[in-house]
Design a protein around this motif. Structure first.
Motif, PDB file in Angstrom:
ATOM      1  N   ASP A   1      53.290  66.925 -12.586  1.00  8.61           N
ATOM      2  CA  ASP A   1      54.268  67.536 -11.671  1.00  8.61           C
ATOM      3  C   ASP A   1      53.982  67.129 -10.229  1.00  8.61           C
ATOM      4  O   ASP A   1      54.906  66.852  -9.452  1.00  8.61           O
ATOM      5  N   ALA A   2      52.701  67.118  -9.851  1.00  5.10           N
ATOM      6  CA  ALA A   2      52.332  66.734  -8.486  1.00  5.10           C
ATOM      7  C   ALA A   2      52.691  65.278  -8.214  1.00  5.10           C
ATOM      8  O   ALA A   2      53.163  64.932  -7.118  1.00  5.10           O
ATOM      9  N   LEU A   3      52.500  64.414  -9.209  1.00  4.75           N
ATOM     10  CA  LEU A   3      52.860  63.002  -9.038  1.00  4.75           C
ATOM     11  C   LEU A   3      54.366  62.830  -8.883  1.00  4.75           C
ATOM     12  O   LEU A   3      54.823  62.034  -8.053  1.00  4.75           O
ATOM     13  N   THR A   4      55.142  63.587  -9.650  1.00 11.07           N
ATOM     14  CA  THR A   4      56.602  63.477  -9.527  1.00 11.07           C
ATOM     15  C   THR A   4      57.070  63.992  -8.173  1.00 11.07           C
ATOM     16  O   THR A   4      58.016  63.447  -7.590  1.00 11.07           O
ATOM     17  N   ASP A   5      56.411  65.028  -7.652  1.00  9.73           N
ATOM     18  CA  ASP A   5      56.759  65.516  -6.313  1.00  9.73           C
ATOM     19  C   ASP A   5      56.501  64.429  -5.269  1.00  9.73           C
ATOM     20  O   ASP A   5      57.279  64.263  -4.317  1.00  9.73           O
ATOM     21  N   MET A   6      55.428  63.685  -5.428  1.00  9.97           N
ATOM     22  CA  MET A   6      55.123  62.594  -4.506  1.00  9.97           C
ATOM     23  C   MET A   6      56.172  61.497  -4.592  1.00  9.97           C
ATOM     24  O   MET A   6      56.520  60.867  -3.585  1.00  9.97           O
ATOM     25  N   ALA A   7      56.687  61.261  -5.790  1.00 10.87           N
ATOM     26  CA  ALA A   7      57.703  60.224  -5.961  1.00 10.87           C
ATOM     27  C   ALA A   7      59.013  60.625  -5.301  1.00 10.87           C
ATOM     28  O   ALA A   7      59.724  59.790  -4.734  1.00 10.87           O
TER      29      ALA A   7
END
Length: 283
Positions: free
Chosen positions: A74-80
């Motif tokens: 989820d944190a990686l998708t927020d960064m994307a």
């Protein structure tokens, strides 16, 4: 030809994490690209931060790489999804890139932990103190360059002054408090600023007194920037040639432990304020 804007620190970190995921899965870039239905060249561009990546593609990659860590994904998708360029980008033509990266990391951090031996942390410096520090940079900066750096440093401090700020914790060695940077008047004002800031609820300021002797990490200045999940934490170390960023799991664990020990060794926030007041009276 249109110049491609430099990738943000967050996009670079996202690219790094996606490469780590692939490597942990034991896949080559060619094998991973085939499973993702793309080319190895396209995957290489994503992993080197030359190209951005969508949230959907990040989730697809996490699935192919068998990543069973939902909060991390989820944190990686927020960064994307976050493609905004912050206020620090306006300084790109006038300041070293390392200062811009630090400002971006601080802006997105959920908490900041620092430890300094020979100087006051930039987040707690007055403008006059910062101006004196930057005037001593080698090679000598021009007056406009000094003012750009001072303005950037003060703007960085928004993270401790904004509404609902995240926790900020710092340990400062007593040696830094005795340095009369800019002379007695500037030094007294700087110490009073530290006292004032230490009384804010979200700021924990501790002093390592001379009496503690040796302690871990005594030769370094450390910035530990907490991500939205521990896997996305970053350590920034100040070096004479510029800042160094660390994000390997072993490095993060090492510096978490080091800061825990240093904070436990330092005086309490209340006793630290008392020591700062006593030093200020000697100037």
């Amino acid at each position: 030809m249109t110049t491609r804007p430099a990738p943000t620190a967050r996009r670079i970190r996202l690219a790094t994490e996606l490469r780590k995921l692939r490597e942990r899965a034991g896949l080559t870039s060619t094998e991973a690209a085939k499973l993702l239905g793309t080319s190895s060249g396209q995957l290489s561009n994503v992993e080197s931060a030359r190209f951005g990546v969508s949230a959907e593609r990040v989730r697809a990659m996490a699935n192919v790489y068998s990543c069973a860590n939902p909060p991390y994904v989820d944190a990686l998708t927020d960064m994307a999804v976050d493609k905004t360029r912050g206020w620090w980008d306006t300084y790109r033509e006038v300041l070293p890139s390392g200062l811009l990266v630090l400002a971006e990391l601080e802006h997105h951090a959920t908490a900041i932990r620092t430890a300094f031996t020979a100087h006051i942390p930039g987040m707690l410096q007055t403008a006059e103190h910062a101006r004196e520090i930057f005037s001593q940079v080698i090679p000598a900066p021009t007056p406009p360059e000094v003012e750009h750096r001072v303005a950037h440093r003060i703007r960085r401090q928004d993270v401790v002054f904004r509404e609902d700020p995240n926790p900020y914790s710092t340990v400062i060695h007593e040696a830094a408090l005795h340095m009369q940077v800019g002379g007695p008047r500037v030094a007294r004002a700087q110490l009073q600023h530290l006292i004032d800031m230490s009384q804010r609820k979200h700021v924990a300021l501790r002093v390592l007194p001379f009496g503690v002797g040796a302690f871990p990490g005594s030769g370094q200045s450390i910035n530990y920037l907490c991500g939205s999940v521990p896997e996305l934490d970053t350590v920034q170390l100040d070096q004479f040639h510029g800042p160094v960023l660390l994000d390997a799991e072993a490095h993060l664990e090492k510096y978490r432990r080091l800061l825990n020990v240093v904070e436990a060794t330092a005086l309490s926030p209340a006793k630290s304020r008392d020591l700062i007041r006593s030093i200020a009276r000697t100037f």
